[in-house]
Enzyme design. Structure first.
Site, short mmCIF file in Angstrom:
data_model
loop_
_atom_site.label_atom_id
_atom_site.label_comp_id
_atom_site.label_asym_id
_atom_site.label_seq_id
_atom_site.Cartn_x
_atom_site.Cartn_y
_atom_site.Cartn_z
N LYS A 52 26.43 37.42 29.08
CA LYS A 52 26.38 38.09 30.39
C LYS A 52 24.96 38.60 30.66
O LYS A 52 24.43 38.47 31.76
CB LYS A 52 27.40 39.23 30.45
CG LYS A 52 28.84 38.71 30.52
CD LYS A 52 29.90 39.81 30.37
CE LYS A 52 31.29 39.16 30.26
NZ LYS A 52 32.38 40.13 30.11
N GLN A 96 33.45 46.07 28.21
CA GLN A 96 33.95 44.86 27.55
C GLN A 96 35.25 45.15 26.80
O GLN A 96 35.36 46.12 26.05
CB GLN A 96 32.87 44.33 26.57
CG GLN A 96 33.20 42.98 25.96
CD GLN A 96 33.28 41.83 26.98
OE1 GLN A 96 32.62 41.86 28.02
NE2 GLN A 96 34.08 40.83 26.69
N ASP A 119 34.39 43.55 37.45
CA ASP A 119 35.39 42.78 36.69
C ASP A 119 36.65 42.56 37.54
O ASP A 119 37.48 41.71 37.20
CB ASP A 119 35.80 43.56 35.43
CG ASP A 119 35.17 43.01 34.16
OD1 ASP A 119 34.87 41.81 34.13
OD2 ASP A 119 35.02 43.79 33.20
N1 GUN Z 1 37.25 40.47 27.56
C1 GUN Z 1 37.64 39.19 27.74
N2 GUN Z 1 37.37 38.80 29.01
C2 GUN Z 1 36.80 39.85 29.63
C3 GUN Z 1 36.30 40.05 30.95
O1 GUN Z 1 36.35 39.19 31.83
N3 GUN Z 1 35.78 41.30 31.18
C4 GUN Z 1 35.76 42.28 30.25
N4 GUN Z 1 35.24 43.47 30.61
N5 GUN Z 1 36.22 42.13 29.02
C5 GUN Z 1 36.73 40.92 28.72
#
Ligand code: GUN
Length: 293
Positions: A52, A96, A119
């Site tokens: 990211k 996350q 998100d």
């Molecule tokens: N863990 C797995 N996929 C995601 C996601 O799209 N966003 C976040 N914040 N955590 C995750």
């Protein structure tokens, strides 16, 4: 059979975002800023967050990675969320997942200002998405819809079977596929761990979205000739031939299913890269205050 190249589509979209960000900067506008909170040292989460941050650089965004210890308390995390909610330079942020067991994910998600929830996990965004209002759509479902759109796959009136009912993928992608929109307008069936006639359902499907997190669950005898198969699985399995000692395994037994499909996404290189690029799109929208002012 056509392979859906998520890596190539994601690269194209990131370039489109980078061009727009360059124009915003040139006009004296604000550089979009994404922050990410990472708790502990889970290998998968470390990798995702690193991707990211890299994508932010590629798009010309500012990014801030906030690392917190595995034993961070819920209160400490909520304080950090509050700080980012109030930080005027931060346009959007993510926490996350998964979080350590002693922290309530739902409590944390609900503490995020929905206007910065890139998100798309906050109930306000989930609710707005489900009634078709402008909102942050969560990244994996948005990425799947974008792939279907860019490959011009016909979904109207088709039977789409979604395997899995998670809040992050299964439920939202089922909602998007059923909405009166293009892509969308499909007849959707959600199958899950308690579904009795799952194989029969899959055999009726024109489109299967596999998001259960069970490696190689979908076999050739569950797929009808000419179906579209979207594989959302990303389970880490041990591998002796990989430098890292593991490889990503999808929910689809690719080698036997692919020959029956009209379109199929590979793992890796299918849905995964699109997820990150959808997060970048949401960050750009947040930076431009395009959804919420
Ligand atoms: N863990 C797995 N996929 C995601 C996601 O799209 N966003 C976040 N914040 N955590 C995750």
């Amino acid at each position: 059979m056509k392979l859906i190249d998520g890596k190539a589509v994601a690269a194209q979209i990131k370039q489109e975002i980078a061009d727009e960000v360059a124009a915003i900067k040139e006009a004296g506008g604000k550089t979009p800023h994404l922050a990410a909170i990472l708790i502990g040292h889970d290998g998968g989460s470390e990798t995702y967050v690193a991707h990211k941050v890299k994508a932010c650089n590629e798009c010309g965004f500012k990014s801030t990675l906030i690392r917190m210890d595995e034993d961070t308390t819920e209160e400490q995390l909520l304080e950090m969320v509050d700080k980012l909610n109030k930080d005027e330079d931060v346009d959007g942020f993510i926490v996350q997942l998964p979080l350590p067991k002693h922290i309530s994910e739902q409590k944390v998600i609900e503490a995020i200002d929905y206007r910065k929830d890139v998100d798309g996990f906050h109930p306000v965004n989930v609710g707005r998405m489900s009634i078709g209002l402008p909102c942050f759509v969560s990244a994996t479902p948005a990425g799947i819809m974008e792939l279907i759109k860019r490959y011009d796959i016909d979904t109207k009136g088709k039977h789409c079977v979604v395997l899995g009912r998670s809040n992050i993928v299964g439920k939202p992608v089922a909602t998007l596929m059923s909405q009166k929109a293009t892509p969308g307008n499909a007849t959707v069936t959600i199958c899950h761990s308690a579904s009795a006639n799952l194989k029969e359902m899959c055999l009726q499907a024109d489109i299967i979205i596999a998001a259960l997190g069970v490696p190689e669950f979908l076999k050739a005898d569950m797929v009808k000739e000419g179906a579209v198969v979207i594989d959302v699985g990303t389970t880490r399995v041990p591998s002796e031939t990989s430098k890292t000692g593991f490889r990503l395994c999808g929910d689809v037994k690719f080698d036997e299913v692919a020959p029956k499909c009209s379109y199929i996404t590979p793992v890796p290189g299918g849905v995964g890269p699109m997820t990150i690029c959808s997060l970048m799109k949401n960050t750009l929208l947040a930076g431009k205050k395009a959804i919420y002012s």
